[in-house]
Every structure is written in C-alpha cells, then in structure tokens.
Design an enzyme around this catalytic site. Structure first.
Site, short mmCIF file in Angstrom:
data_model
loop_
_atom_site.label_atom_id
_atom_site.label_comp_id
_atom_site.label_asym_id
_atom_site.label_seq_id
_atom_site.Cartn_x
_atom_site.Cartn_y
_atom_site.Cartn_z
N HIS A 59 0.83 -1.20 0.00
CA HIS A 59 0.00 0.00 0.00
C HIS A 59 0.87 1.26 0.00
O HIS A 59 0.53 2.26 -0.62
CB HIS A 59 -0.92 0.00 1.23
CG HIS A 59 -1.77 1.23 1.32
ND1 HIS A 59 -1.40 2.34 2.05
CD2 HIS A 59 -2.96 1.54 0.74
CE1 HIS A 59 -2.33 3.28 1.92
NE2 HIS A 59 -3.29 2.82 1.15
N ALA A 60 2.01 1.21 0.70
CA ALA A 60 2.87 2.38 0.82
C ALA A 60 3.61 2.72 -0.47
O ALA A 60 4.21 3.79 -0.56
CB ALA A 60 3.88 2.18 1.95
N TYR A 61 3.62 1.84 -1.45
CA TYR A 61 4.27 2.14 -2.72
C TYR A 61 3.40 3.11 -3.51
O TYR A 61 2.60 2.73 -4.36
CB TYR A 61 4.51 0.86 -3.52
CG TYR A 61 5.48 -0.13 -2.91
CD1 TYR A 61 6.32 0.23 -1.87
CD2 TYR A 61 5.57 -1.43 -3.39
CE1 TYR A 61 7.21 -0.68 -1.32
CE2 TYR A 61 6.47 -2.34 -2.85
CZ TYR A 61 7.27 -1.96 -1.80
OH TYR A 61 8.15 -2.87 -1.26
N GLY A 62 3.55 4.39 -3.18
CA GLY A 62 2.78 5.40 -3.87
C GLY A 62 1.33 5.47 -3.43
O GLY A 62 0.47 5.87 -4.22
N ALA A 66 1.24 1.62 -6.87
CA ALA A 66 1.83 0.39 -7.38
C ALA A 66 0.80 -0.73 -7.46
O ALA A 66 0.80 -1.53 -8.41
CB ALA A 66 3.01 -0.03 -6.50
#
Length: 330
Positions: A53-56, A60
C-alpha cells in the site's frame, strides 16, 4: 519457469517474484513500461507478485492490477499476490503504524486498488515498536478468518520479533533484504525460518540496481528517483560497489550470462530456498532476469563468487526503511 512451495504449506509460486516498487513513482514518474512488464512476467511463467500500500499510496497496486488486466478475472486462482500494510504516509514521509484499525484500512484500500476481494499473502511492512507484535498478529489472523487474506507474514522482522509474532500465528513468509552484497540474514534469520518452516522472500535481489550491471561511476539519477538522495549511490562507497560489479560482470560474461542473471542465480542457489523479489522498469529487464532460473551455479562457482566479493562494501538493507512511528496525540 520453476516453482516452489511458499513456506511449509503455502501456495505454489514461481521461483522468482516480481516486485512492484517500480510502479510507485519513487523510481521515476514514467511507470507504464513497468506496468507492461507485469503482463510479460505472467506470460513467462511468473505467477508471484509483491506490492505494498505504501508504494505510492496504492499507485503500485493499481499499476499491478492494470498490468494483470483481465487475468484478475479469468485466472485469479493462478496468481499469487502479496501486499504489505502498516506504513502511514505523513507529509513527505512515512511512519510505522501497526494499529489493528490502520492495518484493516490499509488492506481494504489495497483490495480496492488491486481490484480483488482477497490477497494471497498480507505482510506487516515493518515492525511497529509502539504496538505489541502479538496484537498485530491477532489482527492479521482475523483477516485470514474473514477471507480477506489467505496467508499472513512479516517484512523486515528480526528473529526475536518473529518469535513474538508467532506466539499468536506462525507467519507463512518473511520478507527480508537479501542479495550478494547484503547477506546479514544468513546469521540468524534464515536458520530460524528454516526451522520454523517460514518461506523467505529476498527483496532488493539486485541491490536496488547495483547488481543489474547498468550503473556507472558518476551516475546521475533524476530528482524523482530516491537513489539520487541515498549515500549508497554516491562517493567512494558507490565506486567500490561498481568495481565489485565489474568483476562479477567479467565472471558472468565468460559464461554467457548477464550480471543480473548471475546475481539472481546466486540467490536461487542458496540452500535456504530464498525466493528473490525482482524489479523491472522495462519489459526487457524482466526478460533478462527471468532467464536466471535456468542458470545453476555449482559449489566451486559459489566459492569463486565469494572470493570476488571479499572486499566489496556490504549493503545494510535500509533502502526501504521508514522511521519508527512518531508520538501521536490522542
């Protein structure tokens, strides 16, 4: 493609996993070629995909969904998706947050971005020192009971942290940094996972591109690439890393392989059965990396590689590390 069982009783997955950090925008804003690499990976037999979830903030995950396209509807049971939660975006950075409610919100957002009603594996992205790990494990066990995740795991946990987590539920998989230049997990983490039947995913299998063989002294990264601000990719340390890669490149070329294939084959040859997580900003990067599954290194070659890297600087696995969670007002 070759396949392995993830952990002691997990799903059958391809021996390499496609990571999707390249779809987040942190490696440059031009992400569509990386989206195209997703479908190419599946066509080459890769059925295992890792995201977070933290990838952008879901960027992502949405990119992975676009790359898989109709496969999420027609071949969902043939696809193994691993995602991670527990990082809270604050301003220009992120902090660790493993509150049960926040993890549920992350997973709900992930399912929406991915366009699926379950993930195969849900991982805690980083341990949160402010939340008891047994409490975190209980929240993840609940997701399995509800059918939102098939299996659960941990990412970037120490042996002690995994033991506390395992007092509630044994993780099916542990995701940790592992490559030829970053072997810290060999001392404790790999023996622990072997004994507990925990599958291991090795992120940064190509050392954030160092082991891809395309970087050069004086490399200038664009301002939207996180490596432009990392000390690993600057100065004398970076020069020594590239000198080591030059030696590896010569070793690989003598055998008709790329240095990326050699680096991935090294991970695949490790006796602990680590599954390397590979990135691909272009479909051709993916095609080159996947060929590593057919490259079998013998014991003599593994020893020779150790000698070539004897004086290479070690990486510390901190490229994806956020600070511990800040104090929050109630």
């Amino acid at each position: 493609m070759r396949y392995r069982t993830l952990g002691r009783q997990g799903p059958e997955v391809s021996s390499v996993c496609l990571g999707t950090w390249a779809l987040s925008g942190f490696w440059g804003s031009r992400t569509e070629p990386a989206v195209e690499a997703v479908r190419r990976a599946f066509d080459l037999g890769v059925n295992f995909f890792d995201t977070a979830h933290a990838y952008g903030a879901g960027m992502a995950e949405a990119g992975l969904a676009r790359g898989l396209g109709d496969l999420l509807r027609t071949r969902r049971s043939d696809i193994v998706i691993s995602t991670k939660g527990g990082l809270e975006l604050r301003g220009d950075g992120v902090v660790r947050n493993s509150d049960a409610g926040f993890l549920r919100a992350n997973l709900t957002d992930s399912l929406r971005s991915l366009g699926t009603d379950y993930v195969d594996v849900f991982l805690v992205h980083w341990p949160d020192p402010r939340v008891p790990l047994a409490e975190t494990a209980g929240a993840l066990a609940g997701f399995v009971e509800e059918g939102l995740a098939r299996y659960v795991g941990v990412s970037n946990f120490t042996v002690e942290e995994m033991a506390e987590f395992s007092s509630v539920v044994t993780p099916q998989v542990a995701q940790v940094p592992f490559n030829m230049l970053d072997r810290g997990i060999e001392k404790q983490v790999l023996p622990h996972c072997d004994a507990a039947g925990i599958g291991v995913m090795g992120w940064s299998a190509l050392a954030h591109g160092v082991l891809a063989g395309a970087l050069r002294p004086g490399q200038v990264f664009p301002p939207d690439d996180w490596r432009a601000y990392s000390p690993t990719f600057q100065g004398e340390r970076f020069a020594k890393l590239l000198a080591a890669v030059d030696r590896l490149q010569e070793f690989a070329a003598e055998r008709g392989h790329s240095v990326a294939q050699l680096a991935l084959a090294w991970v695949l040859a490790h006796p602990s059965g680590v599954i390397p997580v590979i990135g691909a900003q272009l479909p051709e990067h993916l095609e080159d990396s996947v060929r590593a599954v057919d490259l079998d290194l013998d014991e003599a070659e593994m020893r020779a590689l150790d000698e070539l890297l004897a004086d290479a600087p070690e990486l510390d696995g901190s490229g994806d590390q956020p600070p511990a969670r800040e104090e929050r007002s109630v």
